[in-house]
Write a protein that holds these residues in place. Structure first.
Motif, PDB file in Angstrom:
ATOM      1  N   ILE A   7       0.872  -1.169   0.000  1.00 36.58           N
ATOM      2  CA  ILE A   7       0.000   0.000   0.000  1.00 36.58           C
ATOM      3  C   ILE A   7       0.911   1.221   0.000  1.00 36.58           C
ATOM      4  O   ILE A   7       1.519   1.550   1.015  1.00 36.58           O
ATOM      5  CB  ILE A   7      -0.963  -0.009   1.204  1.00 36.58           C
ATOM      6  N   ASP A   8       1.026   1.851  -1.175  1.00 35.60           N
ATOM      7  CA  ASP A   8       1.896   3.012  -1.337  1.00 35.60           C
ATOM      8  C   ASP A   8       1.132   4.324  -1.333  1.00 35.60           C
ATOM      9  O   ASP A   8       1.692   5.370  -1.048  1.00 35.60           O
ATOM     10  CB  ASP A   8       2.670   2.902  -2.657  1.00 35.60           C
ATOM     11  N   ASP A 122      -4.160   2.667  -3.597  1.00 33.66           N
ATOM     12  CA  ASP A 122      -4.133   1.272  -3.169  1.00 33.66           C
ATOM     13  C   ASP A 122      -5.171   1.000  -2.089  1.00 33.66           C
ATOM     14  O   ASP A 122      -5.610  -0.125  -1.911  1.00 33.66           O
ATOM     15  CB  ASP A 122      -2.735   0.906  -2.646  1.00 33.66           C
ATOM     16  N   LEU A 123      -5.551   2.052  -1.360  1.00 37.93           N
ATOM     17  CA  LEU A 123      -6.528   1.923  -0.283  1.00 37.93           C
ATOM     18  C   LEU A 123      -7.339   3.207  -0.217  1.00 37.93           C
ATOM     19  O   LEU A 123      -6.782   4.302  -0.278  1.00 37.93           O
ATOM     20  CB  LEU A 123      -5.823   1.694   1.066  1.00 37.93           C
ATOM     21  N   LEU A 124      -8.642   3.068  -0.083  1.00 38.13           N
ATOM     22  CA  LEU A 124      -9.546   4.197   0.105  1.00 38.13           C
ATOM     23  C   LEU A 124     -10.070   4.139   1.526  1.00 38.13           C
ATOM     24  O   LEU A 124     -10.548   3.096   1.970  1.00 38.13           O
ATOM     25  CB  LEU A 124     -10.715   4.128  -0.884  1.00 38.13           C
ATOM     26  N   ALA A 153      -9.074  -1.759  -2.400  1.00 37.78           N
ATOM     27  CA  ALA A 153      -9.346  -2.000  -0.981  1.00 37.78           C
ATOM     28  C   ALA A 153      -9.993  -0.756  -0.382  1.00 37.78           C
ATOM     29  O   ALA A 153      -9.600   0.372  -0.681  1.00 37.78           O
ATOM     30  CB  ALA A 153      -8.038  -2.316  -0.259  1.00 37.78           C
ATOM     31  N   VAL A 154     -11.002  -0.968   0.449  1.00 40.89           N
ATOM     32  CA  VAL A 154     -11.743   0.131   1.062  1.00 40.89           C
ATOM     33  C   VAL A 154     -11.837  -0.114   2.559  1.00 40.89           C
ATOM     34  O   VAL A 154     -12.159  -1.223   2.987  1.00 40.89           O
ATOM     35  CB  VAL A 154     -13.172   0.231   0.473  1.00 40.89           C
ATOM     36  N   LEU A 155     -11.578   0.926   3.331  1.00 39.92           N
ATOM     37  CA  LEU A 155     -11.758   0.885   4.775  1.00 39.92           C
ATOM     38  C   LEU A 155     -12.794   1.927   5.125  1.00 39.92           C
ATOM     39  O   LEU A 155     -12.603   3.114   4.868  1.00 39.92           O
ATOM     40  CB  LEU A 155     -10.441   1.187   5.506  1.00 39.92           C
TER      41      LEU A 155
END
Length: 173
Positions: A7-8, A122-124, A153-155
């Motif tokens: 995850i950059d 890479d991640l929301l 990917a979602v958080l």
């Protein structure tokens, strides 16, 4: 580790609400622990601006139950002020945690704009904006759209997550 993905870049959707500030706190913590870049996104809601342009639109001022005329220029100024608040919150939180940050403002439909921007991350991270309907808890439209249509990917969080030792993952499909 096979199958893992670094995850950059972490994207956090910000609107100045308490829920988005919780998401910011979580995103900063994760970015610091993962040494990732943190991108803040503010969406100027085009539907809100269009609504403000209608001749019959009124802004209801609570708790006074007062109303005022709503103009696109006034609403645009308010959105710029919200964006400035979100940018400042991102910069301050990033500086305190020594996290590289960038900030973007886009105009569009909020769910679609968040979904589109999430493709570059890479991640929301989203704050949970939800409404209780009966006994059910409903997610806000940006979270629903990204979870249904997104490929990243979602958080979604409603409480700050400080570098978790345990992460719960839901996989649908």
């Amino acid at each position: 580790m096979s199958g893992s993905q670094a995850i950059d870049r972490i994207l956090v959707a910000l609107d100045g609400s308490p829920e988005s500030m919780v998401a910011l706190e979580t995103a900063v913590s994760l970015a610091a622990s993962l040494r990732a870049e943190l991108v803040g996104l503010f969406v100027e809601d085009i539907n809100l601006l269009r609504l403000a342009g209608l001749p019959f639109s009124q802004e209801l001022i609570l708790p006074l139950a007062d109303s005022a005329e709503l103009s696109p220029q006034q609403k645009s100024q308010l959105l710029r002020a919200q964006a400035a608040f979100a940018r400042q919150a991102l910069q301050q939180a990033g500086a305190a945690a020594r996290v590289e940050t960038t900030f973007r403002t886009v105009r569009g439909q909020v769910p679609l704009a968040v979904l589109t921007a999430s493709l570059e991350a890479d991640l929301l991270v989203l704050g949970r904006v939800s409404r209780h309907v009966g006994r059910l808890l409903r997610l806000g439209s940006p979270a629903r759209t990204v979870l249904q249509q997104g490929s990243r990917a979602v958080l979604v969080t409603d409480k700050p997550v400080k570098t978790p030792n345990v992460v719960m993952v839901a996989f649908a499909g």
